[in-house]
Enzyme design. Structure first.
Site, PDB file in Angstrom:
ATOM      1  N   LEU A  90     -21.844  -0.186  -3.057  1.00 15.21           N
ATOM      2  CA  LEU A  90     -22.904  -1.249  -2.397  1.00 15.21           C
ATOM      3  C   LEU A  90     -23.979  -0.045  -3.218  1.00 15.21           C
ATOM      4  O   LEU A  90     -24.034   1.169  -2.595  1.00 15.21           O
ATOM      5  CB  LEU A  90     -22.617  -0.670  -0.971  1.00 15.21           C
ATOM      6  CG  LEU A  90     -21.690  -2.023  -0.568  1.00 15.21           C
ATOM      7  CD1 LEU A  90     -22.181  -1.867   1.076  1.00 15.21           C
ATOM      8  CD2 LEU A  90     -22.310  -3.786  -1.210  1.00 15.21           C
ATOM      9  N   PHE A 112     -13.882  -4.823   0.943  1.00 10.06           N
ATOM     10  CA  PHE A 112     -14.622  -4.578   0.832  1.00 10.06           C
ATOM     11  C   PHE A 112     -16.373  -4.176   1.228  1.00 10.06           C
ATOM     12  O   PHE A 112     -16.715  -4.854   1.346  1.00 10.06           O
ATOM     13  CB  PHE A 112     -14.559  -4.177  -1.103  1.00 10.06           C
ATOM     14  CG  PHE A 112     -12.927  -4.014  -1.722  1.00 10.06           C
ATOM     15  CD1 PHE A 112     -12.431  -2.945  -0.983  1.00 10.06           C
ATOM     16  CD2 PHE A 112     -13.076  -4.362  -2.606  1.00 10.06           C
ATOM     17  CE1 PHE A 112     -11.483  -2.487  -1.670  1.00 10.06           C
ATOM     18  CE2 PHE A 112     -11.831  -4.484  -3.355  1.00 10.06           C
ATOM     19  CZ  PHE A 112     -10.767  -3.290  -2.609  1.00 10.06           C
ATOM     20  N   PRO A 113     -16.012  -4.217   2.890  1.00  8.28           N
ATOM     21  CA  PRO A 113     -16.961  -5.158   3.067  1.00  8.28           C
ATOM     22  C   PRO A 113     -18.352  -3.569   2.927  1.00  8.28           C
ATOM     23  O   PRO A 113     -19.344  -4.284   2.876  1.00  8.28           O
ATOM     24  CB  PRO A 113     -17.274  -4.962   4.961  1.00  8.28           C
ATOM     25  CG  PRO A 113     -15.380  -3.584   4.749  1.00  8.28           C
ATOM     26  CD  PRO A 113     -15.292  -3.941   3.222  1.00  8.28           C
ATOM     27  N   LEU A 114     -17.632  -2.871   2.318  1.00  4.56           N
ATOM     28  CA  LEU A 114     -18.593  -1.953   2.328  1.00  4.56           C
ATOM     29  C   LEU A 114     -19.588  -1.210   0.718  1.00  4.56           C
ATOM     30  O   LEU A 114     -18.944  -0.185  -0.009  1.00  4.56           O
ATOM     31  CB  LEU A 114     -18.451  -0.568   2.176  1.00  4.56           C
ATOM     32  CG  LEU A 114     -19.009  -0.385   3.921  1.00  4.56           C
ATOM     33  CD1 LEU A 114     -18.504   1.287   5.190  1.00  4.56           C
ATOM     34  CD2 LEU A 114     -20.460   0.190   3.878  1.00  4.56           C
ATOM     35  N   GLY A 115     -18.527  -2.414  -0.332  1.00  4.40           N
ATOM     36  CA  GLY A 115     -17.913  -2.338  -1.893  1.00  4.40           C
ATOM     37  C   GLY A 115     -16.879  -1.568  -2.150  1.00  4.40           C
ATOM     38  O   GLY A 115     -15.806  -1.024  -0.962  1.00  4.40           O
ATOM     39  N   TYR A 162       0.997  -1.445  -0.097  1.00  2.00           N
ATOM     40  CA  TYR A 162       0.030   0.221  -0.338  1.00  2.00           C
ATOM     41  C   TYR A 162       0.805   1.525  -0.254  1.00  2.00           C
ATOM     42  O   TYR A 162       1.626   1.578   1.194  1.00  2.00           O
ATOM     43  CB  TYR A 162      -1.052  -0.145   1.202  1.00  2.00           C
ATOM     44  CG  TYR A 162      -1.875  -0.852   1.009  1.00  2.00           C
ATOM     45  CD1 TYR A 162      -1.924  -1.288   0.733  1.00  2.00           C
ATOM     46  CD2 TYR A 162      -2.549  -1.489   2.624  1.00  2.00           C
ATOM     47  CE1 TYR A 162      -3.116  -3.020   0.251  1.00  2.00           C
ATOM     48  CE2 TYR A 162      -3.680  -2.549   2.601  1.00  2.00           C
ATOM     49  CZ  TYR A 162      -3.904  -2.808   1.316  1.00  2.00           C
ATOM     50  OH  TYR A 162      -4.391  -4.038   1.917  1.00  2.00           O
ATOM     51  N   PHE A 179     -15.194  -0.047  -8.057  1.00  2.00           N
ATOM     52  CA  PHE A 179     -14.851  -0.667  -8.744  1.00  2.00           C
ATOM     53  C   PHE A 179     -16.895  -0.976  -8.940  1.00  2.00           C
ATOM     54  O   PHE A 179     -17.236  -1.358  -9.840  1.00  2.00           O
ATOM     55  CB  PHE A 179     -13.623  -1.638  -9.033  1.00  2.00           C
ATOM     56  CG  PHE A 179     -12.804  -1.533  -9.021  1.00  2.00           C
ATOM     57  CD1 PHE A 179     -12.787  -0.854 -10.506  1.00  2.00           C
ATOM     58  CD2 PHE A 179     -11.605  -1.507  -7.912  1.00  2.00           C
ATOM     59  CE1 PHE A 179     -11.315   0.192 -10.489  1.00  2.00           C
ATOM     60  CE2 PHE A 179     -10.769  -0.948  -8.233  1.00  2.00           C
ATOM     61  CZ  PHE A 179     -10.512  -0.173  -9.053  1.00  2.00           C
TER      62      PHE A 179
END
Length: 289
Positions: free
Chosen positions: A224, A215-218, A65, A221
Site C-alpha cells: 500500500l 490483503f486489506p493493507l496490501g 497455511y 507483492f
C-alpha cells in the site's frame, strides 16, 4: 488510541453467527511464504491469545497455511475455544513440496480439505468455509464453480459446515453459488489502493452478505502507498496503516476486516483502527487518492 475491538460494531454471518467487524487473519503465523512452522511458535501462540483477549471473535485461517501449521497453532493456543469464537477457513488450494500454490477443486480434494480442517482445528463443524477460486490463466471469471460449491453445500447439509462463502470470486461466480446454497461471505482483494471490487461490495451490502477484503493493507507483492494517508493519520494521531483499515470499515457496514500479523504490537495497532471515526474531510481526501 483504544484497542476496543467492539468499537466498529458487529455483523452476523448468515443472520445467525455474530462477529465483531474487526477480526484476525492467521495466515502470517506460518513460516516464510506461508510455508512451514514459524520461527517463534511461542510468539505465534501469544498473538492468538492476545487477539482473543482484545475481543476478536472472528479468526480467518486455512489448512493449506503451512500446510496444517496454522490450524494446529490455533488449536494449541485456543482450544477449548471460547464461546462465540468463529473460525473461518477456506478450501480449494493445496501446497506442493516446495510451498507452491496449486488448485484443489475436485470433489474428493474438497471433501478431504474439509475433514482436514475439522481434524486439525478439533471442531465438530466448521463455522464458515470459503470456496477459493484459483487465480489461474485457464480459470477466467466465467469459469463455473458449481461442481465444487455443490460439494460444500452437501457437507453443509450434513452438518459439517455452518455457513458457506466464496473467495477470489467474480460477480457471476457469486450468482452461481447463490443458486446452489446461501452465501454468507465474499472474500476478495480490496483496499484503499485497489478498489476494482467496489461493485461487489455494493452487491454484498444489498444481499446481506459479509464482504471480507484479503490483503486489506496490501501484500508482499503490492504494498500500500502509505504516504497519501499521512495527512488524515496526523489529524487523528494514528498510523497510516490504521487509516487504511478505518477507510475499509467506513466504506460499507458489510465490510469485515481480518488484518494479519505475527506481532502483538501490530495486532494491537490493527485493532485500534476500529475506534477511528473518519470525518467528511477525511473521506474526501482519501477518496481522491
Amino acid at each position: 488510541m483504544t484497542t476496543d475491538v467492539n468499537a466498529a460494531g458487529t455483523w452476523q454471518f448468515g443472520g445467525t453467527l455474530p462477529v465483531n467487524r474487526m477480526g484476525f487473519g492467521a495466515m502470517q503465523l506460518a513460516g516464510p511464504g506461508v510455508f512451514g512452522p514459524p520461527a517463534d511458535p511461542a510468539t505465534a501462540t501469544a498473538v492468538l491469545r492476545r487477539a482473543v483477549e482484545l475481543g476478536v471473535n472472528h479468526i480467518d485461517t486455512s489448512d493449506f497455511y503451512g500446510p496444517h501449521v496454522v490450524n494446529q497453532l490455533i488449536r494449541e493456543a485456543l482450544h477449548p475455544y471460547p464461546e462465540g469464537l468463529a473460525l473461518v477457513t477456506k478450501v480449494g488450494a493445496r501446497r506442493d513440496d516446495t510451498g507452491g500454490w496449486l488448485p484443489a477443486h475436485s470433489p474428493d480434494e474438497l471433501r478431504a480439505a474439509v475433514h482436514d480442517n475439522l481434524e486439525h482445528l478439533d471442531v465438530p463443524a466448521l463455522d464458515l468455509v470459503n470456496y477459493r477460486v484459483h487465480d489461474e490463466v485457464d480459470a477466467p471469471d466465467d469459469a463455473s464453480i458449481a461442481e465444487g460449491f455443490a460439494v460444500l453445500a452437501d457437507l453443509r447439509e450434513q452438518g459439517l459446515i455452518r455457513h458457506l462463502g466464496v473467495s477470489n470470486a467474480s460477480a457471476r461466480q457469486l450468482d452461481e453459488a447463490l443458486s446452489i446454497a446461501p452465501v454468507a461471505q465474499v472474500q476478495n482483494a480490496f483496499n484503499i489502493a485497489l478498489r476494482d471490487d467496489a461493485p461487489m461490495v455494493a452487491t454484498c451490502a444489498e444481499l446481506g452478505i459479509a464482504y471480507v477484503p484479503f490483503f486489506p493493507l496490501g501484500s508482499a507483492f503490492a504494498q500500500l502507498p502509505l504516504e497519501p494517508l499521512s495527512g488524515v493519520a496526523g489529524r487523528h494521531g494514528v498510523s497510516e496503516r490504521q487509516v487504511a483499515l478505518a477507510w475499509l470499515l467506513d466504506f460499507s457496514p458489510c465490510v469485515l476486516l481480518i488484518p494479519g500479523t505475527s506481532s502483538i504490537a501490530h495486532l494491537e495497532e490493527n485493532v485500534g483502527a476500529a475506534a477511528i471515526r473518519l470525518t467528511d474531510e477525511d473521506r474526501t481526501e482519501l477518496d481522491a487518492q
